[in-house]
Write an enzyme that holds these catalytic residues in place. Structure first.
Site, PDB file in Angstrom:
ATOM      1  N   GLU A 127       0.854  -1.197   0.000  1.00  0.00           N
ATOM      2  CA  GLU A 127       0.000   0.000   0.000  1.00  0.00           C
ATOM      3  C   GLU A 127       0.889   1.247   0.000  1.00  0.00           C
ATOM      4  OE1 GLU A 127      -3.492   2.043   2.751  1.00  0.00           O
ATOM      5  OE2 GLU A 127      -2.000   0.735   3.670  1.00  0.00           O
ATOM      6  N   HIS A 128       1.814   1.297   0.941  1.00  0.00           N
ATOM      7  CA  HIS A 128       2.763   2.409   1.043  1.00  0.00           C
ATOM      8  C   HIS A 128       4.184   1.878   0.902  1.00  0.00           C
ATOM      9  CE1 HIS A 128      -0.404   4.973   2.742  1.00  0.00           C
ATOM     10  NE2 HIS A 128      -0.673   4.014   3.595  1.00  0.00           N
TER      11      HIS A 128
END
Length: 416
Positions: A312-313
């Protein structure tokens, strides 16, 4: 780990362990969704009372006003600041319609049409999430926005309600979990439901998909992968790992590095750092169940590991990040360099923090203005146009055995 030739397979086994554990007892979610679809408000109240001890689904206007008045001025100012930055960046994502006229005067158009109604799920006390979801919806032109936000210890969240007022959201409901998603689909009857949530929320979205739309990603528990090297400040690594772990017991935090000294230091210091954290138990559980440290031996292995994780990050907190950035194509967002703290992007950098999780960054993007648009093709053919292109279409239709198609085209062509 990556010394092994099959290191990607080994990595996938570890990732699948978390993804499998996120597959909760679907029977309860299926039951909740089915019950609310059939019995509407009666069933919704039943589950809200059972899971949250909540007896008031729609708060009164006076309760909302009272909650907003209790919010500290400095929080309001921080929200206002974030609003301006998120609005400015997302305004640049406005879409443009396409129009094409060929040499036969056939007109083809592709228009972006806003979705009529959207339901937004905001977990607990996260006003930043409401900003991230509503601002692109407003830019896209969505007319009706419905907010659902569970109470915390029986209380309304003043910051979330302040954002709702700021963004002119008139439909506000106090509910959460799978029952809130089902309510949006079958009681409020919105066209699309968005917003991050826990495993129950994510599963409920999959249950109602088809009756209504959902994001083109899996918006589940948060994730971060950090690439660090011998030049990286260890405190920056520690705080980024712990900062993400405190979100949820199912959050995933991964460190990728070539540097053994860094690995040893992280192992030695992380417990001490956790002791100072108010949400220590949540972060500890997350790191114990889903935390990974991956030692790599080349830049190519870094790239391979990241693209396989599809985080996601991603924080690329390394001295020479240019070597790898262009080769990374599976990530929700990429924070480049030591000053680009991922935690900041959760609030007021301007980019969106609703991003793909559980590897869905392999095929989807974070929340954006396009998420709230439908795309419709408009076709206006000329008399000459159908006569010229229709003949070739008839040939194909007859080849495919679709004689009705051929006849429909022939009925519009002038007979010689």
């Amino acid at each position: 780990m990556v010394k092994k030739k099959n290191y990607i397979s080994q990595l996938n086994l570890l990732l699948e362990k978390r993804r499998s554990s996120a597959r909760i007892n679907t029977n309860i979610v299926t039951k909740i969704v089915s019950d609310i679809k059939k019995h509407k408000v009666k069933a919704l109240l039943k589950y809200e009372k059972r899971f949250s001890n909540n007896r008031q689904i729609k708060p009164s206007k006076e309760k909302i006003r009272k909650a907003i008045r209790s919010l500290e001025p400095k929080i309001k100012k921080a929200i206002d600041f974030a609003y301006k930055r998120i609005l400015k960046f997302h305004s640049k994502q406005k879409t443009k319609n396409i129009k094409y006229i060929d040499n036969l005067n056939n007109k083809l158009e592709y228009k972006f049409v806003p979705i009529e109604s959207v339901g937004i799920y905001v977990p607990a006390n996260l006003p930043s999430t409401l900003l991230m979801n509503v601002i692109p919806a407003k830019i896209a032109g969505v007319k009706r926005i419905v907010l659902v936000n569970p109470k915390i210890n029986g209380k309304l969240n003043p910051a979330v309600l302040y954002v709702a007022k700021k963004l002119n959201i008139n439909e506000v409901y106090s509910m959460g979990g799978a029952q809130a998603i089902a309510s949006l689909a079958y009681i409020q009857k919105v066209n699309k439901i968005i917003g991050p949530g826990n495993n129950y929320v994510a599963r409920a979205k999959r249950e109602i998909f088809g009756d209504v739309g959902i994001e083109g990603m899996v918006a589940g528990p948060s994730e971060i992968s950090i690439v660090a090297d011998k030049f990286t400040n260890i405190n920056e690594v520690l705080t980024s790992l712990i900062g993400q772990a405190e979100h949820d017991p199912n959050s995933q935090c991964i460190l990728i590095t070539k540097d053994q000294k860094l690995i040893d230091s992280i192992k030695k210091l992380i417990s001490k750092k956790l002791n100072r954290l108010p949400r220590k138990k949540i972060a500890e559980k997350s790191l114990k169940n889903n935390g990974l440290i991956i030692k790599v031996y080349s830049d190519q292995q870094i790239v391979n590991v990241i693209n396989e994780i599809a985080p996601e990050h991603l924080e690329a907190n390394i001295h020479n990040f240019k070597k790898i950035i262009k080769k990374i194509y599976n990530a929700g967002s990429i924070c480049i360099g030591r000053y680009s703290a991922m935690a900041l992007t959760d609030y007021n950098v301007g980019t969106n923090h609703v991003l793909p999780t559980f590897g869905s960054a392999r095929f989807s993007s974070g929340l954006n203005v396009s998420e709230f648009n439908k795309k419709i093709s408009y076709i206006t053919l000329s008399k000459k146009g159908i006569e010229v292109i229709g003949k070739k279409a008839i040939t194909l239709a007859e080849y495919e055995g679709l004689i009705g198609h051929a006849q429909s085209i022939k009925s519009r062509i002038r007979r010689e």
